[in-house]
Design a protein around this motif. Structure first.
Motif, mmCIF file in Angstrom:
data_model
loop_
_atom_site.group_PDB
_atom_site.id
_atom_site.type_symbol
_atom_site.label_atom_id
_atom_site.label_comp_id
_atom_site.label_asym_id
_atom_site.label_seq_id
_atom_site.Cartn_x
_atom_site.Cartn_y
_atom_site.Cartn_z
ATOM 1 N N ARG A 51 7.753 10.120 2.505
ATOM 2 C CA ARG A 51 8.011 9.048 1.531
ATOM 3 C C ARG A 51 7.799 7.673 2.157
ATOM 4 O O ARG A 51 7.258 6.765 1.518
ATOM 5 N N ALA A 52 8.232 7.520 3.412
ATOM 6 C CA ALA A 52 8.046 6.241 4.105
ATOM 7 C C ALA A 52 6.559 5.952 4.307
ATOM 8 O O ALA A 52 6.107 4.811 4.129
ATOM 9 N N ALA A 53 5.793 6.977 4.664
ATOM 10 C CA ALA A 53 4.349 6.804 4.840
ATOM 11 C C ALA A 53 3.683 6.463 3.515
ATOM 12 O O ALA A 53 2.785 5.614 3.455
ATOM 13 N N GLU A 54 4.134 7.101 2.449
ATOM 14 C CA GLU A 54 3.578 6.838 1.129
ATOM 15 C C GLU A 54 3.871 5.402 0.676
ATOM 16 O O GLU A 54 2.990 4.711 0.149
ATOM 17 N N SER A 55 5.090 4.934 0.906
ATOM 18 C CA SER A 55 5.427 3.566 0.502
ATOM 19 C C SER A 55 4.697 2.539 1.372
ATOM 20 O O SER A 55 4.273 1.487 0.876
ATOM 21 N N ALA A 56 4.506 2.847 2.667
ATOM 22 C CA ALA A 56 3.750 1.934 3.530
ATOM 23 C C ALA A 56 2.287 1.872 3.091
ATOM 24 O O ALA A 56 1.674 0.797 3.087
ATOM 25 N N SER A 57 1.737 3.018 2.692
ATOM 26 C CA SER A 57 0.359 3.044 2.203
ATOM 27 C C SER A 57 0.219 2.256 0.910
ATOM 28 O O SER A 57 -0.749 1.507 0.728
ATOM 29 N N SER A 58 1.191 2.416 0.021
ATOM 30 C CA SER A 58 1.167 1.675 -1.251
ATOM 31 C C SER A 58 1.258 0.168 -1.011
ATOM 32 O O SER A 58 0.574 -0.618 -1.676
ATOM 33 N N ALA A 59 2.099 -0.226 -0.065
ATOM 34 C CA ALA A 59 2.229 -1.645 0.261
ATOM 35 C C ALA A 59 0.928 -2.187 0.841
ATOM 36 O O ALA A 59 0.520 -3.308 0.529
ATOM 37 N N GLN A 60 0.257 -1.387 1.668
ATOM 38 C CA GLN A 60 -1.016 -1.820 2.245
ATOM 39 C C GLN A 60 -2.073 -1.963 1.169
ATOM 40 O O GLN A 60 -2.840 -2.924 1.164
ATOM 41 N N ILE A 61 -2.108 -1.018 0.228
ATOM 42 C CA ILE A 61 -3.084 -1.092 -0.855
ATOM 43 C C ILE A 61 -2.848 -2.327 -1.711
ATOM 44 O O ILE A 61 -3.792 -2.979 -2.153
ATOM 45 N N ALA A 62 -1.573 -2.671 -1.913
ATOM 46 C CA ALA A 62 -1.228 -3.858 -2.702
ATOM 47 C C ALA A 62 -1.461 -5.149 -1.927
ATOM 48 O O ALA A 62 -1.332 -6.235 -2.483
ATOM 49 N N GLY A 63 -1.799 -5.031 -0.649
ATOM 50 C CA GLY A 63 -2.065 -6.213 0.166
ATOM 51 C C GLY A 63 -0.825 -6.832 0.760
ATOM 52 O O GLY A 63 -0.859 -7.940 1.276
ATOM 53 N N LYS A 64 0.298 -6.115 0.729
ATOM 54 C CA LYS A 64 1.558 -6.656 1.233
ATOM 55 C C LYS A 64 2.018 -5.992 2.526
ATOM 56 O O LYS A 64 3.044 -6.356 3.071
ATOM 57 N N GLY A 65 1.283 -5.008 2.991
ATOM 58 C CA GLY A 65 1.708 -4.273 4.172
ATOM 59 C C GLY A 65 0.787 -4.505 5.349
ATOM 60 O O GLY A 65 -0.287 -5.084 5.233
ATOM 61 N N ASP A 66 1.226 -4.010 6.487
ATOM 62 C CA ASP A 66 0.457 -4.128 7.716
ATOM 63 C C ASP A 66 -0.168 -2.775 8.032
ATOM 64 O O ASP A 66 0.475 -1.729 7.895
ATOM 65 N N LEU A 67 -1.417 -2.774 8.449
ATOM 66 C CA LEU A 67 -2.137 -1.535 8.734
ATOM 67 C C LEU A 67 -1.490 -0.758 9.872
ATOM 68 O O LEU A 67 -1.440 0.474 9.844
ATOM 69 N N VAL A 68 -0.948 -1.448 10.860
ATOM 70 C CA VAL A 68 -0.297 -0.787 11.988
ATOM 71 C C VAL A 68 0.929 -0.014 11.499
ATOM 72 O O VAL A 68 1.188 1.108 11.932
ATOM 73 N N ASP A 69 1.687 -0.600 10.568
ATOM 74 C CA ASP A 69 2.845 0.087 10.011
ATOM 75 C C ASP A 69 2.432 1.344 9.254
ATOM 76 O O ASP A 69 3.105 2.370 9.311
ATOM 77 N N VAL A 70 1.326 1.271 8.544
ATOM 78 C CA VAL A 70 0.833 2.438 7.801
ATOM 79 C C VAL A 70 0.449 3.547 8.762
ATOM 80 O O VAL A 70 0.836 4.714 8.570
ATOM 81 N N VAL A 71 -0.299 3.212 9.789
ATOM 82 C CA VAL A 71 -0.744 4.221 10.755
ATOM 83 C C VAL A 71 0.455 4.836 11.471
ATOM 84 O O VAL A 71 0.514 6.057 11.672
ATOM 85 N N THR A 72 1.423 4.023 11.837
ATOM 86 C CA THR A 72 2.627 4.525 12.499
ATOM 87 C C THR A 72 3.411 5.449 11.585
ATOM 88 O O THR A 72 3.860 6.524 12.007
ATOM 89 N N ALA A 73 3.579 5.059 10.329
ATOM 90 C CA ALA A 73 4.330 5.885 9.375
ATOM 91 C C ALA A 73 3.612 7.196 9.104
ATOM 92 O O ALA A 73 4.246 8.258 9.031
#
Length: 103
Positions: A51-73
């Protein structure tokens, strides 16, 4: 999938460090919570990681997240899922060994 002894020991150590299950004392009759609660906590942890990885991916797609956080999650979720699958494989193999035993 091949699981080495050190990988299994490391996975078991991670599970114990989360407080999922405590080893029984020498004279104790049963482990508090037992194997069922250990597996339940592992699956719950894996689901939380996904779920954390999914929300980080969604935030990245929306332009509000960091790519490093997505990869880590995603890496943490993948590792949790691989641990659950490895434990499942070991349980299935143990069950099959028991079923092959002669009475």
């Amino acid at each position: 999938m091949s699981l080495g002894a050190l990988d299994a020991a490391a996975a078991y150590g991670r599970i114990l460090s989360t407080g999922a299950s405590k080893p029984a004392a020498a004279g104790s009759a049963a482990v508090e919570g037992g194997f069922g609660s250990l597996v339940e906590n592992m699956i719950g942890g894996a689901a939380t990681q996904m779920r954390a990885a999914e929300s980080a991916s969604s935030a990245q797609i929306a332009g509000k997240g960091d790519l490093v956080d997505v990869v880590t999650a995603i890496g943490a979720a993948e590792q949790a899922l691989e641990t659950v699958v490895a434990v499942r494989d070991k349980v299935v193999n143990a069950y099959q060994d028991i079923m092959r035993m002669q009475i």
